[in-house]
Scaffold this motif. Structure first.
Motif, PDB file in Angstrom:
ATOM      1  N   PHE A   1       0.865  -1.168   0.000  1.00 54.71           N
ATOM      2  CA  PHE A   1       0.000   0.000   0.000  1.00 54.71           C
ATOM      3  C   PHE A   1       0.908   1.226   0.000  1.00 54.71           C
ATOM      4  O   PHE A   1       1.784   1.341   0.849  1.00 54.71           O
ATOM      5  N   VAL A   2       0.687   2.131  -0.930  1.00 57.30           N
ATOM      6  CA  VAL A   2       1.383   3.413  -0.934  1.00 57.30           C
ATOM      7  C   VAL A   2       0.491   4.398  -0.191  1.00 57.30           C
ATOM      8  O   VAL A   2      -0.651   4.619  -0.568  1.00 57.30           O
ATOM      9  N   LEU A   3       0.991   4.962   0.896  1.00 54.90           N
ATOM     10  CA  LEU A   3       0.250   5.938   1.697  1.00 54.90           C
ATOM     11  C   LEU A   3       0.569   7.317   1.144  1.00 54.90           C
ATOM     12  O   LEU A   3       1.605   7.902   1.438  1.00 54.90           O
ATOM     13  N   TYR A   4      -0.332   7.814   0.307  1.00 57.13           N
ATOM     14  CA  TYR A   4      -0.081   9.029  -0.473  1.00 57.13           C
ATOM     15  C   TYR A   4      -0.921  10.182   0.058  1.00 57.13           C
ATOM     16  O   TYR A   4      -2.120  10.029   0.278  1.00 57.13           O
ATOM     17  N   ASP A   5      -0.316  11.316   0.233  1.00 59.19           N
ATOM     18  CA  ASP A   5      -0.978  12.499   0.773  1.00 59.19           C
ATOM     19  C   ASP A   5      -2.095  12.995  -0.162  1.00 59.19           C
ATOM     20  O   ASP A   5      -1.852  13.311  -1.320  1.00 59.19           O
ATOM     21  N   LYS A   6      -3.330  13.071   0.373  1.00 59.45           N
ATOM     22  CA  LYS A   6      -4.495  13.500  -0.423  1.00 59.45           C
ATOM     23  C   LYS A   6      -4.301  14.898  -1.006  1.00 59.45           C
ATOM     24  O   LYS A   6      -4.589  15.137  -2.180  1.00 59.45           O
ATOM     25  N   ASN A   7      -3.868  15.827  -0.184  1.00 57.70           N
ATOM     26  CA  ASN A   7      -3.722  17.206  -0.655  1.00 57.70           C
ATOM     27  C   ASN A   7      -2.659  17.327  -1.733  1.00 57.70           C
ATOM     28  O   ASN A   7      -2.809  18.116  -2.673  1.00 57.70           O
ATOM     29  N   MET A   8      -1.598  16.551  -1.608  1.00 57.25           N
ATOM     30  CA  MET A   8      -0.545  16.564  -2.630  1.00 57.25           C
ATOM     31  C   MET A   8      -1.110  16.054  -3.961  1.00 57.25           C
ATOM     32  O   MET A   8      -0.856  16.630  -5.013  1.00 57.25           O
ATOM     33  N   MET A   9      -1.915  14.984  -3.907  1.00 53.15           N
ATOM     34  CA  MET A   9      -2.486  14.440  -5.132  1.00 53.15           C
ATOM     35  C   MET A   9      -3.479  15.422  -5.746  1.00 53.15           C
ATOM     36  O   MET A   9      -3.520  15.582  -6.960  1.00 53.15           O
ATOM     37  N   LYS A  10      -4.287  16.101  -4.908  1.00 57.71           N
ATOM     38  CA  LYS A  10      -5.223  17.112  -5.436  1.00 57.71           C
ATOM     39  C   LYS A  10      -4.464  18.196  -6.199  1.00 57.71           C
ATOM     40  O   LYS A  10      -4.933  18.692  -7.215  1.00 57.71           O
ATOM     41  N   THR A  11      -3.308  18.565  -5.697  1.00 58.95           N
ATOM     42  CA  THR A  11      -2.489  19.583  -6.356  1.00 58.95           C
ATOM     43  C   THR A  11      -1.908  19.039  -7.659  1.00 58.95           C
ATOM     44  O   THR A  11      -1.911  19.718  -8.676  1.00 58.95           O
ATOM     45  N   GLN A  12      -1.423  17.805  -7.630  1.00 60.24           N
ATOM     46  CA  GLN A  12      -0.777  17.214  -8.800  1.00 60.24           C
ATOM     47  C   GLN A  12      -1.771  16.855  -9.904  1.00 60.24           C
ATOM     48  O   GLN A  12      -1.472  17.013 -11.077  1.00 60.24           O
ATOM     49  N   ASN A  13      -2.940  16.314  -9.498  1.00 62.36           N
ATOM     50  CA  ASN A  13      -3.916  15.871 -10.485  1.00 62.36           C
ATOM     51  C   ASN A  13      -5.319  15.995  -9.899  1.00 62.36           C
ATOM     52  O   ASN A  13      -5.831  15.045  -9.308  1.00 62.36           O
ATOM     53  N   PRO A  14      -5.969  17.143 -10.074  1.00 56.72           N
ATOM     54  CA  PRO A  14      -7.278  17.386  -9.462  1.00 56.72           C
ATOM     55  C   PRO A  14      -8.376  16.423  -9.913  1.00 56.72           C
ATOM     56  O   PRO A  14      -9.401  16.307  -9.247  1.00 56.72           O
ATOM     57  N   LYS A  15      -8.201  15.714 -11.002  1.00 55.40           N
ATOM     58  CA  LYS A  15      -9.233  14.809 -11.517  1.00 55.40           C
ATOM     59  C   LYS A  15      -9.204  13.421 -10.874  1.00 55.40           C
ATOM     60  O   LYS A  15     -10.127  12.643 -11.048  1.00 55.40           O
ATOM     61  N   VAL A  16      -8.171  13.094 -10.129  1.00 61.63           N
ATOM     62  CA  VAL A  16      -8.049  11.769  -9.524  1.00 61.63           C
ATOM     63  C   VAL A  16      -9.052  11.616  -8.383  1.00 61.63           C
ATOM     64  O   VAL A  16      -9.203  12.510  -7.548  1.00 61.63           O
ATOM     65  N   ASN A  17      -9.755  10.482  -8.345  1.00 65.28           N
ATOM     66  CA  ASN A  17     -10.680  10.179  -7.251  1.00 65.28           C
ATOM     67  C   ASN A  17      -9.865   9.717  -6.050  1.00 65.28           C
ATOM     68  O   ASN A  17      -9.280   8.641  -6.065  1.00 65.28           O
ATOM     69  N   ILE A  18      -9.851  10.530  -5.015  1.00 61.34           N
ATOM     70  CA  ILE A  18      -9.045  10.224  -3.826  1.00 61.34           C
ATOM     71  C   ILE A  18      -9.909   9.791  -2.649  1.00 61.34           C
ATOM     72  O   ILE A  18      -9.430   9.658  -1.535  1.00 61.34           O
ATOM     73  N   GLU A  19     -11.176   9.546  -2.880  1.00 61.28           N
ATOM     74  CA  GLU A  19     -12.097   9.346  -1.767  1.00 61.28           C
ATOM     75  C   GLU A  19     -12.377   7.898  -1.388  1.00 61.28           C
ATOM     76  O   GLU A  19     -12.862   7.646  -0.299  1.00 61.28           O
ATOM     77  N   HIS A  20     -12.120   6.913  -2.233  1.00 66.57           N
ATOM     78  CA  HIS A  20     -12.601   5.583  -1.885  1.00 66.57           C
ATOM     79  C   HIS A  20     -11.719   4.458  -2.417  1.00 66.57           C
ATOM     80  O   HIS A  20     -11.807   4.121  -3.589  1.00 66.57           O
ATOM     81  N   PRO A  21     -10.902   3.850  -1.556  1.00 62.84           N
ATOM     82  CA  PRO A  21     -10.232   2.626  -2.002  1.00 62.84           C
ATOM     83  C   PRO A  21     -11.221   1.468  -1.938  1.00 62.84           C
ATOM     84  O   PRO A  21     -12.134   1.466  -1.123  1.00 62.84           O
ATOM     85  N   SER A  22     -11.085   0.505  -2.807  1.00 63.92           N
ATOM     86  CA  SER A  22     -11.917  -0.702  -2.779  1.00 63.92           C
ATOM     87  C   SER A  22     -10.960  -1.878  -2.672  1.00 63.92           C
ATOM     88  O   SER A  22     -10.481  -2.389  -3.681  1.00 63.92           O
ATOM     89  N   ILE A  23     -10.691  -2.270  -1.432  1.00 66.08           N
ATOM     90  CA  ILE A  23      -9.622  -3.230  -1.179  1.00 66.08           C
ATOM     91  C   ILE A  23     -10.139  -4.356  -0.296  1.00 66.08           C
ATOM     92  O   ILE A  23     -10.742  -4.110   0.744  1.00 66.08           O
ATOM     93  N   ILE A  24      -9.879  -5.587  -0.717  1.00 64.68           N
ATOM     94  CA  ILE A  24     -10.210  -6.768   0.078  1.00 64.68           C
ATOM     95  C   ILE A  24      -8.898  -7.425   0.484  1.00 64.68           C
ATOM     96  O   ILE A  24      -8.067  -7.756  -0.361  1.00 64.68           O
ATOM     97  N   LEU A  25      -8.724  -7.588   1.791  1.00 61.35           N
ATOM     98  CA  LEU A  25      -7.550  -8.253   2.345  1.00 61.35           C
ATOM     99  C   LEU A  25      -7.956  -9.652   2.779  1.00 61.35           C
ATOM    100  O   LEU A  25      -9.144  -9.952   2.903  1.00 61.35           O
ATOM    101  N   SER A  26      -6.973 -10.515   3.027  1.00 63.81           N
ATOM    102  CA  SER A  26      -7.299 -11.892   3.419  1.00 63.81           C
ATOM    103  C   SER A  26      -6.545 -12.316   4.663  1.00 63.81           C
ATOM    104  O   SER A  26      -5.498 -11.776   4.990  1.00 63.81           O
ATOM    105  N   THR A  27      -7.146 -13.294   5.361  1.00 67.30           N
ATOM    106  CA  THR A  27      -6.553 -13.875   6.560  1.00 67.30           C
ATOM    107  C   THR A  27      -6.897 -15.355   6.599  1.00 67.30           C
ATOM    108  O   THR A  27      -7.847 -15.788   5.948  1.00 67.30           O
ATOM    109  N   THR A  28      -6.147 -16.114   7.354  1.00 68.76           N
ATOM    110  CA  THR A  28      -6.460 -17.529   7.539  1.00 68.76           C
ATOM    111  C   THR A  28      -7.204 -17.775   8.841  1.00 68.76           C
ATOM    112  O   THR A  28      -7.653 -18.886   9.093  1.00 68.76           O
ATOM    113  N   ASN A  29      -7.317 -16.735   9.711  1.00 69.50           N
ATOM    114  CA  ASN A  29      -8.027 -16.884  10.973  1.00 69.50           C
ATOM    115  C   ASN A  29      -8.838 -15.607  11.235  1.00 69.50           C
ATOM    116  O   ASN A  29      -8.354 -14.669  11.864  1.00 69.50           O
ATOM    117  N   ILE A  30     -10.057 -15.586  10.753  1.00 70.37           N
ATOM    118  CA  ILE A  30     -10.890 -14.386  10.794  1.00 70.37           C
ATOM    119  C   ILE A  30     -11.266 -13.976  12.218  1.00 70.37           C
ATOM    120  O   ILE A  30     -11.268 -12.802  12.546  1.00 70.37           O
TER     121      ILE A  30
END
Length: 126
Positions: free
Chosen positions: A55-84
């Protein structure tokens, strides 16, 4: 052609706070960290040293400055475990906001939130 998922960007308000969440509450490790100019770091975290995906932990405000069109609001990530159940208990004990445990025909899972209120899903692999 493509042989790996390398990096997933998570846009965060505070990189140090996000790093603290992933490392101290979810027991991830910092795989890479480097200053990228006066106002930004490049920080990558992963579940362990051998994980190919980070996971790259990227600063929201920096990305807004670099590329205002990027959607920075919602990751869609599923992680896994062997013991829930163990993961659920450990996250609750580490003050992570977790949802209800769900039992589906294909396995158990629950949602959780990071320090920026992003939603994730943790699913048991059997």
């Amino acid at each position: 052609m493509i042989n790996n998922i390398s990096k997933i960007t998570i846009y965060v308000q505070d990189q140090e706070q996000a790093k603290n969440f992933w490392v101290n509450k979810l027991k991830f490790i910092v795989k890479f960290e480097q200053q990228m100019g006066p106002n930004m770091k490049w920080i990558e975290v992963a579940p362990n040293e051998t994980s190919q995906t980070t996971f790259v932990l990227y600063d929201k405000n920096m990305m807004k400055t670099q590329n205002p069109k990027v959607n920075i609001e919602h990751p869609s990530i599923i992680l896994s475990t062997t013991n829930i159940e163990e993961a659920y208990t450990e996250m609750k004990n580490n003050s992570v906001t977790v949802g209800e445990m769900m039992t589906m025909p294909y396995g158990k899972m629950f949602s959780f939130k990071d320090c920026d209120n992003n939603d994730y899903l943790l699913r048991e692999d059997k």
